[in-house]
Design a protein around this motif. Structure first.
Motif, PDB file in Angstrom:
ATOM      1  N   GLN A   1       0.768  -1.129   0.053  1.00 34.06           N
ATOM      2  CA  GLN A   1       0.087  -0.008   0.007  1.00 34.06           C
ATOM      3  C   GLN A   1       0.892   1.166  -0.121  1.00 34.06           C
ATOM      4  N   PRO A   2       0.405   2.450  -0.284  1.00 32.78           N
ATOM      5  CA  PRO A   2       0.818   3.906  -0.242  1.00 32.78           C
ATOM      6  C   PRO A   2       1.502   4.216   1.260  1.00 32.78           C
ATOM      7  N   ILE A   3       2.353   5.217   1.092  1.00 34.77           N
ATOM      8  CA  ILE A   3       2.967   5.577   2.449  1.00 34.77           C
ATOM      9  C   ILE A   3       1.645   6.184   3.267  1.00 34.77           C
ATOM     10  N   LEU A   4       2.103   5.582   4.480  1.00 34.94           N
ATOM     11  CA  LEU A   4       0.805   6.314   5.360  1.00 34.94           C
ATOM     12  C   LEU A   4       1.361   7.822   6.055  1.00 34.94           C
ATOM     13  N   SER A   5       0.341   8.623   6.107  1.00 33.20           N
ATOM     14  CA  SER A   5       0.727   9.973   6.422  1.00 33.20           C
ATOM     15  C   SER A   5       0.988   9.896   8.003  1.00 33.20           C
ATOM     16  N   LYS A   6       2.145  10.272   8.500  1.00 30.66           N
ATOM     17  CA  LYS A   6       2.461  10.337   9.838  1.00 30.66           C
ATOM     18  C   LYS A   6       2.785  11.754  10.460  1.00 30.66           C
ATOM     19  N   ASN A   7       2.120  12.758  10.106  1.00 27.11           N
ATOM     20  CA  ASN A   7       2.134  14.062  10.454  1.00 27.11           C
ATOM     21  C   ASN A   7       3.608  14.620  10.362  1.00 27.11           C
ATOM     22  N   GLU A   8       4.460  14.911  11.439  1.00 24.07           N
ATOM     23  CA  GLU A   8       5.706  15.445  11.381  1.00 24.07           C
ATOM     24  C   GLU A   8       6.693  14.741  10.431  1.00 24.07           C
ATOM     25  N   ILE A   9       6.700  13.161  10.372  1.00 21.84           N
ATOM     26  CA  ILE A   9       7.429  12.564   9.727  1.00 21.84           C
ATOM     27  C   ILE A   9       7.276  12.914   8.164  1.00 21.84           C
TER      28      ILE A   9
ATOM     29  N   VAL B   1       5.710  15.476   6.746  1.00 21.37           N
ATOM     30  CA  VAL B   1       6.273  16.887   6.439  1.00 21.37           C
ATOM     31  C   VAL B   1       7.717  16.913   6.288  1.00 21.37           C
ATOM     32  N   ASN B   2       8.402  16.609   7.292  1.00 23.29           N
ATOM     33  CA  ASN B   2       9.761  16.507   7.077  1.00 23.29           C
ATOM     34  C   ASN B   2      10.339  15.749   5.828  1.00 23.29           C
ATOM     35  N   PHE B   3       9.761  14.808   5.508  1.00 19.99           N
ATOM     36  CA  PHE B   3      10.258  14.119   4.300  1.00 19.99           C
ATOM     37  C   PHE B   3       9.766  14.884   2.983  1.00 19.99           C
ATOM     38  N   ALA B   4       8.885  15.559   3.089  1.00 15.70           N
ATOM     39  CA  ALA B   4       8.400  16.803   1.920  1.00 15.70           C
ATOM     40  C   ALA B   4       9.492  17.700   1.881  1.00 15.70           C
ATOM     41  N   ILE B   5       9.835  18.033   2.825  1.00 15.69           N
ATOM     42  CA  ILE B   5      10.691  19.195   2.854  1.00 15.69           C
ATOM     43  C   ILE B   5      12.203  18.830   2.204  1.00 15.69           C
TER      44      ILE B   5
ATOM     45  N   ILE C   1      28.291   7.404 -17.396  1.00 11.06           N
ATOM     46  CA  ILE C   1      27.525   8.541 -16.451  1.00 11.06           C
ATOM     47  C   ILE C   1      26.020   7.716 -16.487  1.00 11.06           C
ATOM     48  N   LEU C   2      25.319   8.008 -15.223  1.00 13.66           N
ATOM     49  CA  LEU C   2      24.104   7.633 -15.119  1.00 13.66           C
ATOM     50  C   LEU C   2      23.194   8.262 -16.191  1.00 13.66           C
ATOM     51  N   SER C   3      22.387   7.580 -16.899  1.00 13.53           N
ATOM     52  CA  SER C   3      21.246   8.096 -17.851  1.00 13.53           C
ATOM     53  C   SER C   3      20.071   8.497 -17.354  1.00 13.53           C
ATOM     54  N   ARG C   4      19.836   7.967 -16.187  1.00 13.94           N
ATOM     55  CA  ARG C   4      18.458   8.282 -15.775  1.00 13.94           C
ATOM     56  C   ARG C   4      18.376   9.734 -15.135  1.00 13.94           C
ATOM     57  N   ASP C   5      17.214  10.399 -14.908  1.00 11.28           N
ATOM     58  CA  ASP C   5      17.032  11.674 -14.773  1.00 11.28           C
ATOM     59  C   ASP C   5      17.263  11.939 -13.187  1.00 11.28           C
ATOM     60  N   GLY C   6      18.269  12.869 -12.885  1.00  4.32           N
ATOM     61  CA  GLY C   6      18.613  13.207 -11.513  1.00  4.32           C
ATOM     62  C   GLY C   6      17.538  13.605 -10.564  1.00  4.32           C
ATOM     63  N   ARG C   7      16.564  14.116 -11.464  1.00  6.14           N
ATOM     64  CA  ARG C   7      15.176  14.681 -10.713  1.00  6.14           C
ATOM     65  C   ARG C   7      14.539  13.559 -10.033  1.00  6.14           C
ATOM     66  N   LEU C   8      14.661  12.301 -10.256  1.00  2.19           N
ATOM     67  CA  LEU C   8      13.979  11.344  -9.687  1.00  2.19           C
ATOM     68  C   LEU C   8      14.417  11.265  -8.247  1.00  2.19           C
ATOM     69  N   LYS C   9      15.582  11.734  -7.649  1.00  2.60           N
ATOM     70  CA  LYS C   9      15.908  11.676  -6.517  1.00  2.60           C
ATOM     71  C   LYS C   9      15.089  12.579  -5.591  1.00  2.60           C
ATOM     72  N   SER C  10      14.352  13.633  -6.196  1.00  6.17           N
ATOM     73  CA  SER C  10      13.477  14.512  -5.615  1.00  6.17           C
ATOM     74  C   SER C  10      11.938  14.181  -5.685  1.00  6.17           C
ATOM     75  N   MET C  11      11.672  12.943  -6.276  1.00  4.00           N
ATOM     76  CA  MET C  11      10.240  12.546  -6.519  1.00  4.00           C
ATOM     77  C   MET C  11       9.386  12.826  -5.535  1.00  4.00           C
ATOM     78  N   ILE C  12       8.133  13.251  -5.611  1.00  7.18           N
ATOM     79  CA  ILE C  12       7.146  13.556  -4.554  1.00  7.18           C
ATOM     80  C   ILE C  12       6.370  12.137  -4.548  1.00  7.18           C
ATOM     81  N   PHE C  13       6.085  11.526  -3.372  1.00  9.26           N
ATOM     82  CA  PHE C  13       5.373  10.272  -3.242  1.00  9.26           C
ATOM     83  C   PHE C  13       3.945  10.600  -2.640  1.00  9.26           C
ATOM     84  N   SER C  14       2.775  10.003  -3.060  1.00  8.77           N
ATOM     85  CA  SER C  14       1.837  10.022  -2.548  1.00  8.77           C
ATOM     86  C   SER C  14       1.626   9.632  -1.191  1.00  8.77           C
ATOM     87  N   VAL C  15       0.824  10.225  -0.176  1.00  6.80           N
ATOM     88  CA  VAL C  15       0.542   9.875   1.090  1.00  6.80           C
ATOM     89  C   VAL C  15      -0.971   9.809   1.324  1.00  6.80           C
ATOM     90  N   PHE C  16      -1.319   8.987   2.111  1.00  3.41           N
ATOM     91  CA  PHE C  16      -2.860   8.733   2.771  1.00  3.41           C
ATOM     92  C   PHE C  16      -2.952   8.479   4.022  1.00  3.41           C
TER      93      PHE C  16
END
Length: 333
Positions: A162-170, A172-176, A239-254
């Motif tokens: 299942q997706p990531i479980l929303s855990k308040n401060e955790i 928020v800190n991950f999104a930052i 060199i790595l050919s995948r997009d470096g922006r993947l490191k900053s991917m935003i994941f859905s939380v519920f």
């Protein structure tokens, strides 16, 4: 060291002479069988999505979706063990493998990959889709099946349920943290700096260690062959050919309550295979509630197997032994 040297030789030969690696594996790999496939591409508004199509082309295949920063190569060892009369299409999600990157200025969000499924279905004129999903894609498969329960006729989730479980401060800190990484990657893109280059041996070590040794050194070649390319500034390096922006991917939380509702909406045959060391929830009670909701589906199955997060790649027979009867039951001719 012998394993790294063998992998290094294989990758260098494939990348330098531009020979499809599937032709070389037959001579060089040990412990894994092979299966012929065709490299394919599907158009999307910003470019293309690449994939590897195994088996019959005259009928709808099962679609394989990889985990975060992996690619279609994650299924290289499993695909040959699947039923030969059923096609299998492993794709590189945008930014990964041989697929196009998103345009500059865009941010990767995991839930956006659900749109790729609809693009694929429109392109190939499918009414339904069958899915085998690992890790991040298992999360997206959960969301897709809960939002559109009539669009999928078979859903296999490997090692995440299942997706990531929303855990308040955790949460928020991950999104930052992700936004800080995004700003870093955008700065790198704007500066047009030359990406760092590595020897093959170093890339194998980096991948092996970055996955917590989930991917064996022998199996690193299956991911790396679609994730690297020769460096223009250092001919002997890559060199790595995948997009470096993947490191900053935003994941859905519920929230937990949302996940319970979503789990109850999944109706298609659903197989969940996880390794016995996986930690999927902070609370066993919360996990039990999710599993109980999934088990309301009479065609839901759960199996626990000894192995690592990339068990389907490193020990594919353990997955195939469970997966093939499920496929034969729910995807018969």
């Amino acid at each position: 060291m012998k394993t790294i040297t063998a992998v290094s030789s294989l990758l260098k030969r494939s990348l330098q002479v531009q020979v499809p690696l599937r032709k070389i594996i037959k001579s060089y790999s040990t412990g894994f069988i092979t299966r012929e496939f065709e490299e394919v591409q599907f158009s999307v508004p910003w470019g293309h999505v690449a994939g590897k199509w195994y088996g019959p082309k005259d009928k709808r295949p099962i679609v394989g979706l990889h985990g975060w920063q992996d690619n279609a190569g994650t299924f290289d060892t499993l695909a040959p063990l699947l039923p030969s009369d059923v096609g299998f299409l492993a794709i590189d999600l945008p930014g990964h493998g041989l697929s196009s990157w998103l345009p500059e200025g865009c941010t990767y969000h995991s839930i956006d990959y659900i749109k790729i499924l609809f693009s694929l279905m429109r392109d190939l004129k499918w009414e339904k889709i069958s899915l085998i999903c690992h890790s991040m894609s298992a999360v997206n498969g959960f969301v897709f099946n809960s939002y559109f329960p009539d669009k999928c006729d078979m859903f296999v989730a490997l090692d995440i349920v299942q997706p990531i479980l929303s855990k308040n401060e955790i949460t928020v800190n991950f999104a930052i943290k992700q936004f800080e990484e995004l700003n870093k990657q955008m700065a790198i893109s704007m500066q047009k700096t030359v990406p760092p280059s590595y020897e093959i041996e170093e890339l194998v070590e980096r991948l092996h260690n970055s996955t917590g040794k989930s991917i064996s050194k022998e199996c690193c070649k299956f991911i790396l062959k679609r994730n690297i390319k020769p460096s223009s500034s250092s001919p002997s390096k890559y060199i790595l050919s995948r997009d470096g922006r993947l490191k900053s991917m935003i994941f859905s939380v519920f929230s937990h309550d949302e996940l319970v509702v979503m789990a109850k909406r999944i109706k298609c045959p659903h197989l969940f295979i996880r390794n016995n060391k996986a930690k999927h929830y902070d609370s066993e009670l919360e996990l039990k509630e999710i599993m109980n909701a999934l088990k309301l589906n009479p065609s839901f199955e759960e199996h626990i197997v000894d192995g690592t997060h990339h068990l389907h790649l490193t020990e594919p027979h353990k997955i195939a032994d469970i997966l093939n009867p499920f496929i034969n039951k729910y995807r018969p001719e």
